[in-house]
Write a protein that holds these residues in place. Structure first.
Motif, PDB file in Angstrom:
ATOM      1  N   ARG A  36       0.918  -1.170   0.000  1.00 11.29           N
ATOM      2  CA  ARG A  36       0.107   0.132  -0.017  1.00 11.29           C
ATOM      3  C   ARG A  36       1.031   1.209  -0.025  1.00 11.29           C
ATOM      4  O   ARG A  36       1.742   1.372   1.027  1.00 11.29           O
ATOM      5  CB  ARG A  36      -1.071  -0.089   1.134  1.00 11.29           C
ATOM      6  N   HIS A  37       0.798   1.934  -1.109  1.00 14.97           N
ATOM      7  CA  HIS A  37       1.369   3.294  -1.112  1.00 14.97           C
ATOM      8  C   HIS A  37       0.431   4.365  -0.778  1.00 14.97           C
ATOM      9  O   HIS A  37      -0.657   4.318  -1.548  1.00 14.97           O
ATOM     10  CB  HIS A  37       2.099   3.407  -2.472  1.00 14.97           C
ATOM     11  N   THR A  38       0.930   5.485  -0.003  1.00 14.56           N
ATOM     12  CA  THR A  38       0.345   6.500   0.292  1.00 14.56           C
ATOM     13  C   THR A  38       0.992   7.777  -0.303  1.00 14.56           C
ATOM     14  O   THR A  38       1.993   8.051   0.344  1.00 14.56           O
ATOM     15  CB  THR A  38      -0.054   6.657   1.887  1.00 14.56           C
ATOM     16  N   ILE A  39       0.438   8.363  -1.211  1.00 15.87           N
ATOM     17  CA  ILE A  39       1.089   9.709  -1.671  1.00 15.87           C
ATOM     18  C   ILE A  39       0.592  10.762  -0.836  1.00 15.87           C
ATOM     19  O   ILE A  39      -0.554  11.234  -0.693  1.00 15.87           O
ATOM     20  CB  ILE A  39       0.717  10.009  -3.035  1.00 15.87           C
ATOM     21  N   GLU A  40       1.584  11.328  -0.003  1.00 13.24           N
ATOM     22  CA  GLU A  40       1.374  12.518   1.049  1.00 13.24           C
ATOM     23  C   GLU A  40       1.771  13.530   0.228  1.00 13.24           C
ATOM     24  O   GLU A  40       2.638  13.712  -0.664  1.00 13.24           O
ATOM     25  CB  GLU A  40       2.363  12.431   2.193  1.00 13.24           C
ATOM     26  N   ILE A  41       1.179  15.004   0.532  1.00 14.28           N
ATOM     27  CA  ILE A  41       1.458  16.107  -0.153  1.00 14.28           C
ATOM     28  C   ILE A  41       1.963  17.014   1.123  1.00 14.28           C
ATOM     29  O   ILE A  41       1.430  16.990   2.289  1.00 14.28           O
ATOM     30  CB  ILE A  41       0.218  17.030  -0.700  1.00 14.28           C
ATOM     31  N   ASP A  42       3.091  17.759   1.109  1.00 14.25           N
ATOM     32  CA  ASP A  42       3.636  18.302   2.025  1.00 14.25           C
ATOM     33  C   ASP A  42       2.591  19.544   2.490  1.00 14.25           C
ATOM     34  O   ASP A  42       2.143  20.311   1.739  1.00 14.25           O
ATOM     35  CB  ASP A  42       5.143  19.150   1.583  1.00 14.25           C
ATOM     36  N   GLY A  43       2.347  19.468   3.914  1.00 14.84           N
ATOM     37  CA  GLY A  43       1.672  20.537   4.387  1.00 14.84           C
ATOM     38  C   GLY A  43       0.203  20.329   4.433  1.00 14.84           C
ATOM     39  O   GLY A  43      -0.769  21.152   4.787  1.00 14.84           O
ATOM     40  N   VAL A  44      -0.475  18.903   3.808  1.00 13.05           N
ATOM     41  CA  VAL A  44      -1.559  18.458   3.608  1.00 13.05           C
ATOM     42  C   VAL A  44      -2.168  17.431   4.593  1.00 13.05           C
ATOM     43  O   VAL A  44      -1.298  16.390   4.481  1.00 13.05           O
ATOM     44  CB  VAL A  44      -2.032  18.549   2.176  1.00 13.05           C
ATOM     45  N   ASP A  45      -2.979  17.481   5.453  1.00 15.52           N
ATOM     46  CA  ASP A  45      -3.221  16.314   6.127  1.00 15.52           C
ATOM     47  C   ASP A  45      -3.817  15.048   5.191  1.00 15.52           C
ATOM     48  O   ASP A  45      -3.613  14.102   5.492  1.00 15.52           O
ATOM     49  CB  ASP A  45      -4.529  16.941   7.297  1.00 15.52           C
ATOM     50  N   LYS A  46      -4.607  15.475   4.204  1.00 14.15           N
ATOM     51  CA  LYS A  46      -5.359  14.516   3.470  1.00 14.15           C
ATOM     52  C   LYS A  46      -4.349  13.901   2.336  1.00 14.15           C
ATOM     53  O   LYS A  46      -3.779  14.754   1.854  1.00 14.15           O
ATOM     54  CB  LYS A  46      -6.481  14.958   2.829  1.00 14.15           C
ATOM     55  N   PRO A  47      -4.094  12.668   2.215  1.00 17.52           N
ATOM     56  CA  PRO A  47      -3.251  12.141   1.115  1.00 17.52           C
ATOM     57  C   PRO A  47      -3.638  12.460  -0.089  1.00 17.52           C
ATOM     58  O   PRO A  47      -5.204  12.725  -0.178  1.00 17.52           O
ATOM     59  CB  PRO A  47      -3.085  10.757   1.331  1.00 17.52           C
ATOM     60  N   ALA A  48      -2.989  12.510  -1.200  1.00 18.62           N
ATOM     61  CA  ALA A  48      -3.361  12.595  -2.575  1.00 18.62           C
ATOM     62  C   ALA A  48      -3.926  11.229  -3.243  1.00 18.62           C
ATOM     63  O   ALA A  48      -4.924  11.328  -3.562  1.00 18.62           O
ATOM     64  CB  ALA A  48      -2.179  13.112  -3.360  1.00 18.62           C
ATOM     65  N   ALA A  49      -3.372  10.473  -2.925  1.00 22.35           N
ATOM     66  CA  ALA A  49      -3.817   9.000  -3.300  1.00 22.35           C
ATOM     67  C   ALA A  49      -3.263   8.032  -2.515  1.00 22.35           C
ATOM     68  O   ALA A  49      -2.191   8.138  -1.712  1.00 22.35           O
ATOM     69  CB  ALA A  49      -3.325   8.863  -4.787  1.00 22.35           C
ATOM     70  N   VAL A  50      -4.152   6.754  -2.527  1.00 22.96           N
ATOM     71  CA  VAL A  50      -3.631   5.542  -1.932  1.00 22.96           C
ATOM     72  C   VAL A  50      -3.885   4.423  -2.839  1.00 22.96           C
ATOM     73  O   VAL A  50      -4.780   4.241  -3.431  1.00 22.96           O
ATOM     74  CB  VAL A  50      -4.437   5.155  -0.372  1.00 22.96           C
ATOM     75  N   ALA A  51      -2.761   3.691  -2.938  1.00 20.72           N
ATOM     76  CA  ALA A  51      -3.065   2.659  -4.112  1.00 20.72           C
ATOM     77  C   ALA A  51      -2.284   1.397  -3.515  1.00 20.72           C
ATOM     78  O   ALA A  51      -1.127   1.350  -2.933  1.00 20.72           O
ATOM     79  CB  ALA A  51      -2.217   3.017  -5.457  1.00 20.72           C
ATOM     80  N   GLU A  52      -2.839   0.469  -3.616  1.00 19.21           N
ATOM     81  CA  GLU A  52      -2.213  -1.047  -3.459  1.00 19.21           C
ATOM     82  C   GLU A  52      -1.715  -1.802  -4.734  1.00 19.21           C
ATOM     83  O   GLU A  52      -2.510  -1.904  -5.656  1.00 19.21           O
ATOM     84  CB  GLU A  52      -3.285  -1.927  -2.915  1.00 19.21           C
ATOM     85  N   MET A  53      -0.412  -1.649  -5.011  1.00 15.63           N
ATOM     86  CA  MET A  53       0.245  -2.325  -6.064  1.00 15.63           C
ATOM     87  C   MET A  53       0.826  -3.465  -5.734  1.00 15.63           C
ATOM     88  O   MET A  53       1.287  -3.865  -4.609  1.00 15.63           O
ATOM     89  CB  MET A  53       1.351  -1.200  -6.401  1.00 15.63           C
ATOM     90  N   ILE A  54       0.701  -4.579  -6.852  1.00 19.81           N
ATOM     91  CA  ILE A  54       1.206  -5.772  -6.542  1.00 19.81           C
ATOM     92  C   ILE A  54       2.614  -6.022  -7.626  1.00 19.81           C
ATOM     93  O   ILE A  54       2.493  -5.663  -8.692  1.00 19.81           O
ATOM     94  CB  ILE A  54       0.172  -6.829  -7.207  1.00 19.81           C
ATOM     95  N   ALA A  55       3.315  -6.393  -6.653  1.00 25.46           N
ATOM     96  CA  ALA A  55       4.798  -6.571  -7.764  1.00 25.46           C
ATOM     97  C   ALA A  55       4.969  -8.278  -7.374  1.00 25.46           C
ATOM     98  O   ALA A  55       4.843  -8.948  -6.578  1.00 25.46           O
ATOM     99  CB  ALA A  55       5.981  -6.044  -6.908  1.00 25.46           C
ATOM    100  N   ARG A  56       5.041  -8.900  -8.615  1.00 29.67           N
ATOM    101  CA  ARG A  56       5.275 -10.235  -8.918  1.00 29.67           C
ATOM    102  C   ARG A  56       7.023 -10.457  -8.646  1.00 29.67           C
ATOM    103  O   ARG A  56       7.534  -9.897  -9.605  1.00 29.67           O
ATOM    104  CB  ARG A  56       4.910 -10.784 -10.234  1.00 29.67           C
ATOM    105  N   ALA A  57       7.326 -11.156  -7.656  1.00 30.81           N
ATOM    106  CA  ALA A  57       8.831 -11.191  -7.437  1.00 30.81           C
ATOM    107  C   ALA A  57       9.244 -12.857  -7.886  1.00 30.81           C
ATOM    108  O   ALA A  57       8.645 -13.625  -7.015  1.00 30.81           O
ATOM    109  CB  ALA A  57       9.283 -10.787  -6.113  1.00 30.81           C
ATOM    110  N   ILE A  58      10.168 -12.904  -8.469  1.00 31.05           N
ATOM    111  CA  ILE A  58      10.763 -14.361  -8.759  1.00 31.05           C
ATOM    112  C   ILE A  58      12.030 -14.251  -8.230  1.00 31.05           C
ATOM    113  O   ILE A  58      13.054 -13.626  -8.519  1.00 31.05           O
ATOM    114  CB  ILE A  58      10.698 -14.474 -10.263  1.00 31.05           C
ATOM    115  N   PHE A  59      12.259 -14.996  -7.342  1.00 25.21           N
ATOM    116  CA  PHE A  59      13.579 -15.351  -6.668  1.00 25.21           C
ATOM    117  C   PHE A  59      14.329 -16.574  -7.094  1.00 25.21           C
ATOM    118  O   PHE A  59      13.856 -17.660  -7.716  1.00 25.21           O
ATOM    119  CB  PHE A  59      13.550 -15.642  -5.241  1.00 25.21           C
TER     120      PHE A  59
END
Length: 152
Positions: free
Chosen positions: A129-152
């Motif tokens: 979950r990535h929360t995009i914050e704006i400097d000086g603003v309480d409410k975030p610009a966006a929240v996104a759940e991104m999925i990365a497929r990792a192959i080890f």
């Protein structure tokens, strides 16, 4: 910055904050360049004078998808997969645009690992979950759940 060396490392980090990026200024050139690349030249983004006069924000605002597109670069400050053969963008579960990003604002990304779904012994879908914050603003610009497929 959190280092993820394996699927087990990722599993151990579920529920934890991975990090917070540095601030990045979203200036009019970046907004205009994004408009050119995407073909989205809506006036609220690119017509400075009209946005000042007619927009409820009193200035141009960044495209929501511009804010979203900054996540991969900004989140490199927060976490990194090491020892992975390949990590690809697998998709998004949920995206919400909660506040406008006015021109010349500074944004950053806060990342939290929320799920690891093992595909096989060497592959996992890692949801952050990535929360995009704006400097000086309480409410975030966006929240996104991104999925990365990792192959080890």
């Amino acid at each position: 910055m959190q280092v993820i060396n394996s699927i087990d490392d990722a599993v151990s980090l579920v529920g934890q904050e991975l990090g917070v990026s540095e601030w990045l200024e979203v200036d009019q050139k970046r907004i205009n360049d994004f408009a050119d690349v995407t073909g989205d030249h809506q006036w609220i983004h690119v017509d400075v004078e009209r946005a000042k006069a007619e927009s409820p924000y009193g200035a141009p605002i960044a495209h929501g998808f511009l804010s979203l597109s900054l996540i991969p670069a900004l989140s490199k400050d927060n976490f990194r997969f090491v020892n992975a053969k390949l990590v690809i963008n697998y998709g998004l579960n949920k995206v919400r645009f909660l506040a406008a990003v006015p021109v010349d604002s500074r944004v950053r990304v806060r990342s939290e690992l929320v799920d690891v779904a093992k595909v096989d012994d060497s592959t996992a879908n890692v949801t952050v979950r990535h929360t995009i914050e704006i400097d000086g603003v309480d409410k975030p610009a966006a929240v996104a759940e991104m999925i990365a497929r990792a192959i080890f």
